[in-house]
Design an enzyme around this catalytic site. Structure first.
Site, PDB file in Angstrom:
ATOM      1  N   HIS A 166       0.835  -1.202   0.000  1.00  0.00           N
ATOM      2  CA  HIS A 166       0.000   0.000   0.000  1.00  0.00           C
ATOM      3  C   HIS A 166       0.875   1.260   0.000  1.00  0.00           C
ATOM      4  CE1 HIS A 166      -3.671   2.301   1.360  1.00  0.00           C
ATOM      5  NE2 HIS A 166      -2.699   3.130   1.741  1.00  0.00           N
ATOM      6  N   GLU A 167       1.867   1.289   0.891  1.00  0.00           N
ATOM      7  CA  GLU A 167       2.713   2.479   0.994  1.00  0.00           C
ATOM      8  C   GLU A 167       3.617   2.625  -0.230  1.00  0.00           C
ATOM      9  OE1 GLU A 167       1.727   4.545   3.092  1.00  0.00           O
ATOM     10  OE2 GLU A 167       0.584   3.146   4.313  1.00  0.00           O
TER      11      GLU A 167
ATOM     12  N   HIS B 172       1.826   4.377  -2.872  1.00  0.00           N
ATOM     13  CA  HIS B 172       1.845   5.841  -2.689  1.00  0.00           C
ATOM     14  C   HIS B 172       3.095   6.454  -3.303  1.00  0.00           C
ATOM     15  CE1 HIS B 172      -1.655   6.948  -0.381  1.00  0.00           C
ATOM     16  NE2 HIS B 172      -1.440   5.991   0.514  1.00  0.00           N
TER      17      HIS B 172
END
Length: 153
Positions: free
Chosen positions: A136-137, A140
């Site tokens: 998820h990160e 980003h």
């Protein structure tokens, strides 16, 4: 240390690919401390630099702190070097998209390479919540939000 202002969906910094970190100094360590403080205050389990308006390839995680002792990790210039072929789909939230969750397919494990705050290279395999959070990160850092990879629930 300072709590930084979060950026939300629609902010252009969240759509941009973050630049590699090339200088490993006190300013980077201060950024990491601010990111951890901001993440804990939010309260989240992960936070990428673009989420506080910094377009650099660094994210922090701590997937255990809400249920057990804190285990903060700092990832600088992270990459996935291997991942499972099997995926799991689960609900994910995002500090930059408050109040909404998405079903996002993620590898059940990932092997990552990254640098720590002194520039030393690390590798490790992550499973479960840590694998989901790392993916998820990392998204980003690549300008990708869960609105692009998952189905809203």
């Amino acid at each position: 240390m300072a709590i930084r202002e979060l950026r939300f969906e629609g902010d252009p910094v969240l759509d941009a690919i973050a630049a590699p970190v090339t200088v490993f100094d006190d300013a980077l360590a201060d950024l990491a401390r601010d990111m951890l403080e901001t993440m804990y205050d939010a309260p989240g389990r992960g936070l990428a630099a673009p989420q506080i308006g910094v377009g650099r390839r660094i994210f922090v995680t701590d997937v255990t702190w809400k249920d057990a002792d804190p285990t903060p990790l700092v990832f600088v210039n992270p990459t996935i070097i291997s991942a499972s072929e099997t995926h799991a789909v689960g609900p994910e939230g995002c500090l930059s998209i408050p109040g909404r969750t998405f079903a996002v397919p993620r590898p059940t494990w990932v092997e990552m390479r990254w640098q720590v705050l002194d520039g030393t290279i690390q590798t490790a395999r992550f499973e479960g919540a840590q694998a989901i959070c790392a993916c998820h990160e990392l998204d980003h850092l690549n300008g990708i939000l869960i609105t692009q990879t998952g189905q809203e629930q």
